[in-house]
Design a protein around this motif. Structure first.
Motif, PDB file in Angstrom:
ATOM      1  N   PHE A  21      -2.840 105.731  68.889  1.00 35.76           N
ATOM      2  CA  PHE A  21      -2.862 104.428  68.220  1.00 35.76           C
ATOM      3  C   PHE A  21      -4.129 104.328  67.376  1.00 35.76           C
ATOM      4  O   PHE A  21      -5.221 104.692  67.820  1.00 35.76           O
ATOM      5  N   VAL A  22      -3.992 103.825  66.153  1.00 38.37           N
ATOM      6  CA  VAL A  22      -5.112 103.789  65.216  1.00 38.37           C
ATOM      7  C   VAL A  22      -5.805 102.429  65.260  1.00 38.37           C
ATOM      8  O   VAL A  22      -5.204 101.400  64.924  1.00 38.37           O
ATOM      9  N   LEU A  23      -7.054 102.434  65.696  1.00 38.94           N
ATOM     10  CA  LEU A  23      -7.964 101.294  65.552  1.00 38.94           C
ATOM     11  C   LEU A  23      -8.935 101.633  64.434  1.00 38.94           C
ATOM     12  O   LEU A  23      -9.440 102.746  64.370  1.00 38.94           O
ATOM     13  N   SER A  24      -9.236 100.670  63.568  1.00 41.69           N
ATOM     14  CA  SER A  24     -10.230 100.938  62.535  1.00 41.69           C
ATOM     15  C   SER A  24     -11.110  99.717  62.337  1.00 41.69           C
ATOM     16  O   SER A  24     -10.740  98.608  62.728  1.00 41.69           O
ATOM     17  N   GLY A  25     -12.274  99.929  61.733  1.00 38.76           N
ATOM     18  CA  GLY A  25     -13.234  98.855  61.560  1.00 38.76           C
ATOM     19  C   GLY A  25     -13.604  98.656  60.110  1.00 38.76           C
ATOM     20  O   GLY A  25     -13.301  99.489  59.249  1.00 38.76           O
ATOM     21  N   ASP A  26     -14.277  97.531  59.819  1.00 37.61           N
ATOM     22  CA  ASP A  26     -14.719  97.299  58.450  1.00 37.61           C
ATOM     23  C   ASP A  26     -16.116  97.899  58.247  1.00 37.61           C
ATOM     24  O   ASP A  26     -16.839  98.166  59.209  1.00 37.61           O
ATOM     25  N   PRO A  27     -16.505  98.166  57.008  1.00 31.32           N
ATOM     26  CA  PRO A  27     -17.789  98.824  56.748  1.00 31.32           C
ATOM     27  C   PRO A  27     -19.001  98.017  57.214  1.00 31.32           C
ATOM     28  O   PRO A  27     -20.051  98.595  57.505  1.00 31.32           O
ATOM     29  N   LYS A  28     -18.851  96.698  57.290  1.00 30.05           N
ATOM     30  CA  LYS A  28     -19.974  95.854  57.703  1.00 30.05           C
ATOM     31  C   LYS A  28     -20.113  95.790  59.219  1.00 30.05           C
ATOM     32  O   LYS A  28     -21.103  95.259  59.726  1.00 30.05           O
ATOM     33  N   GLY A  29     -19.139  96.276  59.942  1.00 28.39           N
ATOM     34  CA  GLY A  29     -19.196  96.276  61.393  1.00 28.39           C
ATOM     35  C   GLY A  29     -18.861  94.953  62.038  1.00 28.39           C
ATOM     36  O   GLY A  29     -19.066  94.772  63.234  1.00 28.39           O
ATOM     37  N   LYS A  30     -18.272  94.010  61.281  1.00 29.60           N
ATOM     38  CA  LYS A  30     -17.981  92.688  61.833  1.00 29.60           C
ATOM     39  C   LYS A  30     -16.598  92.622  62.466  1.00 29.60           C
ATOM     40  O   LYS A  30     -16.418  92.003  63.511  1.00 29.60           O
ATOM     41  N   ASN A  31     -15.604  93.240  61.835  1.00 30.20           N
ATOM     42  CA  ASN A  31     -14.216  93.118  62.283  1.00 30.20           C
ATOM     43  C   ASN A  31     -13.635  94.473  62.656  1.00 30.20           C
ATOM     44  O   ASN A  31     -14.136  95.522  62.255  1.00 30.20           O
ATOM     45  N   PHE A  32     -12.551  94.431  63.430  1.00 25.15           N
ATOM     46  CA  PHE A  32     -11.715  95.613  63.601  1.00 25.15           C
ATOM     47  C   PHE A  32     -10.276  95.234  63.321  1.00 25.15           C
ATOM     48  O   PHE A  32      -9.906  94.060  63.363  1.00 25.15           O
ATOM     49  N   VAL A  33      -9.467  96.219  62.994  1.00 25.75           N
ATOM     50  CA  VAL A  33      -8.110  95.950  62.513  1.00 25.75           C
ATOM     51  C   VAL A  33      -7.122  96.907  63.173  1.00 25.75           C
ATOM     52  O   VAL A  33      -7.446  98.059  63.458  1.00 25.75           O
ATOM     53  N   TYR A  34      -5.914  96.392  63.445  1.00 25.21           N
ATOM     54  CA  TYR A  34      -4.838  97.219  63.988  1.00 25.21           C
ATOM     55  C   TYR A  34      -3.503  96.593  63.636  1.00 25.21           C
ATOM     56  O   TYR A  34      -3.427  95.460  63.123  1.00 25.21           O
ATOM     57  N   CYS A  35      -2.436  97.317  63.893  1.00 21.85           N
ATOM     58  CA  CYS A  35      -1.084  96.860  63.569  1.00 21.85           C
ATOM     59  C   CYS A  35      -0.377  96.360  64.821  1.00 21.85           C
ATOM     60  O   CYS A  35      -0.579  96.891  65.917  1.00 21.85           O
ATOM     61  N   ALA A  36       0.466  95.341  64.622  1.00 21.38           N
ATOM     62  CA  ALA A  36       1.262  94.785  65.724  1.00 21.38           C
ATOM     63  C   ALA A  36       2.562  94.250  65.143  1.00 21.38           C
ATOM     64  O   ALA A  36       2.546  93.300  64.353  1.00 21.38           O
ATOM     65  N   GLY A  37       3.676  94.858  65.519  1.00 21.49           N
ATOM     66  CA  GLY A  37       4.955  94.433  64.963  1.00 21.49           C
ATOM     67  C   GLY A  37       4.988  94.657  63.458  1.00 21.49           C
ATOM     68  O   GLY A  37       4.614  95.711  62.960  1.00 21.49           O
ATOM     69  N   ASN A  38       5.411  93.631  62.717  1.00 19.71           N
ATOM     70  CA  ASN A  38       5.420  93.700  61.258  1.00 19.71           C
ATOM     71  C   ASN A  38       4.120  93.184  60.660  1.00 19.71           C
ATOM     72  O   ASN A  38       4.042  92.955  59.453  1.00 19.71           O
ATOM     73  N   SER A  39       3.111  92.989  61.480  1.00 20.99           N
ATOM     74  CA  SER A  39       1.879  92.344  61.051  1.00 20.99           C
ATOM     75  C   SER A  39       0.683  93.287  61.155  1.00 20.99           C
ATOM     76  O   SER A  39       0.733  94.314  61.831  1.00 20.99           O
ATOM     77  N   VAL A  40      -0.394  92.885  60.480  1.00 21.29           N
ATOM     78  CA  VAL A  40      -1.693  93.541  60.599  1.00 21.29           C
ATOM     79  C   VAL A  40      -2.669  92.513  61.148  1.00 21.29           C
ATOM     80  O   VAL A  40      -2.770  91.399  60.627  1.00 21.29           O
ATOM     81  N   VAL A  41      -3.366  92.867  62.210  1.00 18.94           N
ATOM     82  CA  VAL A  41      -4.268  91.940  62.909  1.00 18.94           C
ATOM     83  C   VAL A  41      -5.715  92.290  62.574  1.00 18.94           C
ATOM     84  O   VAL A  41      -6.121  93.453  62.692  1.00 18.94           O
ATOM     85  N   ILE A  42      -6.469  91.290  62.151  1.00 16.57           N
ATOM     86  CA  ILE A  42      -7.909  91.429  61.929  1.00 16.57           C
ATOM     87  C   ILE A  42      -8.613  90.560  62.968  1.00 16.57           C
ATOM     88  O   ILE A  42      -8.371  89.364  63.043  1.00 16.57           O
ATOM     89  N   ARG A  43      -9.496  91.178  63.787  1.00 15.07           N
ATOM     90  CA  ARG A  43     -10.192  90.429  64.834  1.00 15.07           C
ATOM     91  C   ARG A  43     -11.698  90.619  64.716  1.00 15.07           C
ATOM     92  O   ARG A  43     -12.180  91.695  64.336  1.00 15.07           O
ATOM     93  N   ASP A  44     -12.413  89.558  65.041  1.00 13.78           N
ATOM     94  CA  ASP A  44     -13.870  89.615  65.068  1.00 13.78           C
ATOM     95  C   ASP A  44     -14.294  90.433  66.278  1.00 13.78           C
ATOM     96  O   ASP A  44     -13.879  90.163  67.403  1.00 13.78           O
ATOM     97  N   ILE A  45     -15.146  91.427  66.063  1.00  8.42           N
ATOM     98  CA  ILE A  45     -15.488  92.333  67.158  1.00  8.42           C
ATOM     99  C   ILE A  45     -16.387  91.659  68.184  1.00  8.42           C
ATOM    100  O   ILE A  45     -16.337  91.970  69.379  1.00  8.42           O
ATOM    101  N   ALA A  46     -17.210  90.695  67.762  1.00  6.95           N
ATOM    102  CA  ALA A  46     -18.079  89.970  68.697  1.00  6.95           C
ATOM    103  C   ALA A  46     -17.332  88.856  69.401  1.00  6.95           C
ATOM    104  O   ALA A  46     -17.603  88.546  70.559  1.00  6.95           O
ATOM    105  N   ASN A  47     -16.361  88.230  68.724  1.00  4.53           N
ATOM    106  CA  ASN A  47     -15.580  87.139  69.294  1.00  4.53           C
ATOM    107  C   ASN A  47     -14.111  87.362  68.949  1.00  4.53           C
ATOM    108  O   ASN A  47     -13.599  86.839  67.961  1.00  4.53           O
ATOM    109  N   PRO A  48     -13.402  88.158  69.754  1.00 10.10           N
ATOM    110  CA  PRO A  48     -12.020  88.539  69.426  1.00 10.10           C
ATOM    111  C   PRO A  48     -11.031  87.373  69.392  1.00 10.10           C
ATOM    112  O   PRO A  48      -9.898  87.560  68.934  1.00 10.10           O
TER     113      PRO A  48
END
Length: 578
Positions: A21-48
């Motif tokens: 499963f692919v987890l990836s992050g943004d260059p600034k280190g604030k968010n991480f992103v992954y896929c779920a269903g037909n959607s793409v989820v962006i979550r705050d890494i400090a406050n998910p």
């Protein structure tokens, strides 16, 4: 605006067994992103609990990654479509859309200049493709691949290089640009699950289902020592994550995630000081590099949320899903805790709380379980219902009343009193000794009295169509009934005369909820929420849960609403008629 989305709680990663499963992050280190269903989820890494959900794909999404500039995300899906969209505004405006090949895309990578994108997957005859992000023009020829490409990566700096890992146990290296075949590496014995360059680009690593982690330098020798990226984290099906020292090829730290099969690890991300891994259950683990322990866990739902209830005393929401998971949510902070225990082991169809410490769940195992909210463990003891339960509510002195496909059951300890209804029920609403049951196929709803643990004195409520949802007002004086015509009739619960009818929905209404100040909220299968204040005014939230039917609504205060949906997400709304 008459409404505001205060919080979005995203679904967990839908991990599949045997597939990375692919987890990836943004260059600034604030968010991480992954896929779920037909959607793409962006979550705050400090406050998910802070999340954003992109819902514009028409097929199941498979991978999403930030561009190195951080201004765009490229996401791909099972149909082979690639969408590049803006991250700087809430609307996520689409920049470009491409279809590099006609099959599932399994992984993608940007180059360090945010100009080129490499995708890999199962294109039937084409397994990888590279193109310019702003024109879609081809910038490489990926020969030497014989089976599905499971993982790809691009060297961030010049001279550009590419690596593809494949199901035929090979890793293929390409020079660029344009990308051309250079060498096929065959040191693995089974599927290559992941390939990655280090930040400096002078080293890449490959991992496989054979359990091997192999480091190479760009001259294709087994590497020892690199200029950057001196450590690497790996996730494994043996339920561990490990941090490796590249120079010595030794383990620096090992994280034992658990002993259950659901604790198998299928993805990981190292972003600045944060190390994340993903379990088969979808749980996201935050790993402490120094102690070798899990310092935080993010739990929730992977699958459809079937039902929602709210405990006003604890200020907590409780949800249950298609997989049988039950979650306790802090309605203020958005943190979730999963109930432990074997539970139902199958879909939980409804939950109800007595607003004390009791939680009642019914599932497709045809069982009713009464559990303690404070212990947060689904009870092993169960009451056999003799049929598939559809809905549940508390009546009288906190007695559970359960609807099955043919009857209503009043549960009192181990004693179950059965009332054959003579029709197939659809939903139930209770207040005190009043029990109202809606009919699924025939028109109308029927009110009963609960006395001596049995339902008596049937009275018909004149509704002209089959009933889909019902709810009593907090004082029990009103009953809202939603029918097949998508009309909501608010009736007097004593003499059953119609006080008011409200309209607005154009698809089946699934859930209703009254606030303490008398507002009525309704949700339907068409992703829409309406709130009526019965003064000729209403608030419409047209795409409350885009791409998913509303499965539950509850008021947490006079003006604040929480909703759940079949995409596994929850949202909190502030409603205003000013």
């Amino acid at each position: 605006m008459p409404y505001e989305n205060l919080q979005t709680i995203a679904p967990l990663p839908p991990v599949e067994r045997g597939r990375s499963f692919v987890l990836s992050g943004d260059p600034k280190g604030k968010n991480f992103v992954y896929c779920a269903g037909n959607s793409v989820v962006i979550r705050d890494i400090a406050n998910p609990s802070i999340a954003d959900i992109y819902t514009e794909h028409s097929a199941k999404t498979t991978v999403a990654k930030y561009s190195p500039s951080g201004f765009y995300i490229c996401s791909a899906d099972k149909s082979g479509k690639v969408r590049i969209w803006d991250t700087c505004n809430k609307e996520h405006i689409l920049k470009y859309e491409y279809h590099p090949f006609g099959g599932e895309i399994r992984d993608l990578a940007w180059d360090g200049e945010s100009k080129r994108i490499l995708v890999g997957g199962d294109g039937r005859q084409t397994y990888a493709a590279a193109f310019l992000w702003d024109s879609g023009s081809k910038c490489g020829d990926f020969t030497g691949l014989g089976k599905t490409v499971t993982s790809v990566d691009l060297k961030s700096g010049r001279p550009f290089r590419a690596i593809c890992g494949s199901d035929d146990a090979t890793s293929v290296f390409y020079n660029g640009v344009p990308y051309k075949f250079n060498k096929s590496l065959k040191d693995h014995e089974r599927f290559v699950n992941c390939v990655r360059f280090n930040p400096a680009g002078d080293l890449f690593a490959t991992v496989s289902s054979d359990g091997k982690l192999i480091f190479y330098d760009v001259a294709f020798t087994r590497a020892r020592g690199v200029s950057d990226g001196k450590q690497i984290v790996t996730a494994s099906g043996d339920k561990t994550c490990k941090i490796w020292d590249v120079e010595t090829s030794s383990v620096v730290n090992e994280f034992k995630i658990g002993d259950d099969i659901k604790d198998q690890q299928y993805g990981c991300l190292w972003q600045n000081n944060d190390i994340l891994s993903v379990s088969l259950s979808g749980k996201i683990n935050y790993l402490d590099k120094n102690s070798g322990k899990i310092c935080r866990e993010i739990t929730g739902h992977q699958k459809n949320i079937n039902c929602l209830t709210y405990h006003s005393g604890l200020k907590a929401a409780i949800t249950a899903d298609y997989d049988g998971n039950v979650c306790y949510w802090d309605a203020i902070g958005g943190e979730a805790k999963n109930f432990t225990g074997k539970g139902h082991g199958t879909s939980v169809n409804d939950v109800a709380t007595d607003n004390l410490d009791g939680l009642v769940t019914v599932g497709n195992d045809n069982k009713l379980r009464i559990s303690s909210i404070s212990e947060q463990t689904i009870s092993d003891s169960a009451t056999d219902l003799g049929g598939q339960p559809k809905s549940i509510a508390f009546a009288g002195n906190n007695q559970p009343v359960v609807l099955t496909t043919e009857a209503a059951l009043v549960v009192n300890g181990n004693k179950v009193s059965t009332t054959n209804l003579g029709f197939e029920p659809s939903c139930i609403a209770c207040f005190g000794d009043k029990v109202v049951i809606g009919a699924k196929e025939k028109a109308g709803a029927f009110q009963y009295s609960l006395a001596g643990g049995e339902l008596t004195n049937q009275t018909e409520i004149a509704i002209k169509d089959p009933v889909f949802a019902m709810r009593f007002s907090p004082d029990g004086q009103k009953l809202a009934v939603a029918d097949k015509s998508n009309c909501i009739s608010v009736v007097d619960s004593n003499d059953h005369h119609v006080i008011e009818k409200v309209y607005g929905h154009r698809a089946r209404i699934t859930t209703l909820a009254f606030s303490e100040n008398g507002w009525l909220a309704s949700g339907n299968i068409d992703q829409k929420i309406f709130v009526h204040n019965f003064e000729d005014r209403k608030v419409e939230i047209p795409l409350a849960h885009r791409m998913a039917a509303i499965s539950g609504i509850e008021w947490t205060s006079d003006t604040r609403l929480i909703s759940s949906a079949q995409d596994g997400s929850l949202k909190t709304w502030e409603i205003s008629f000013n």
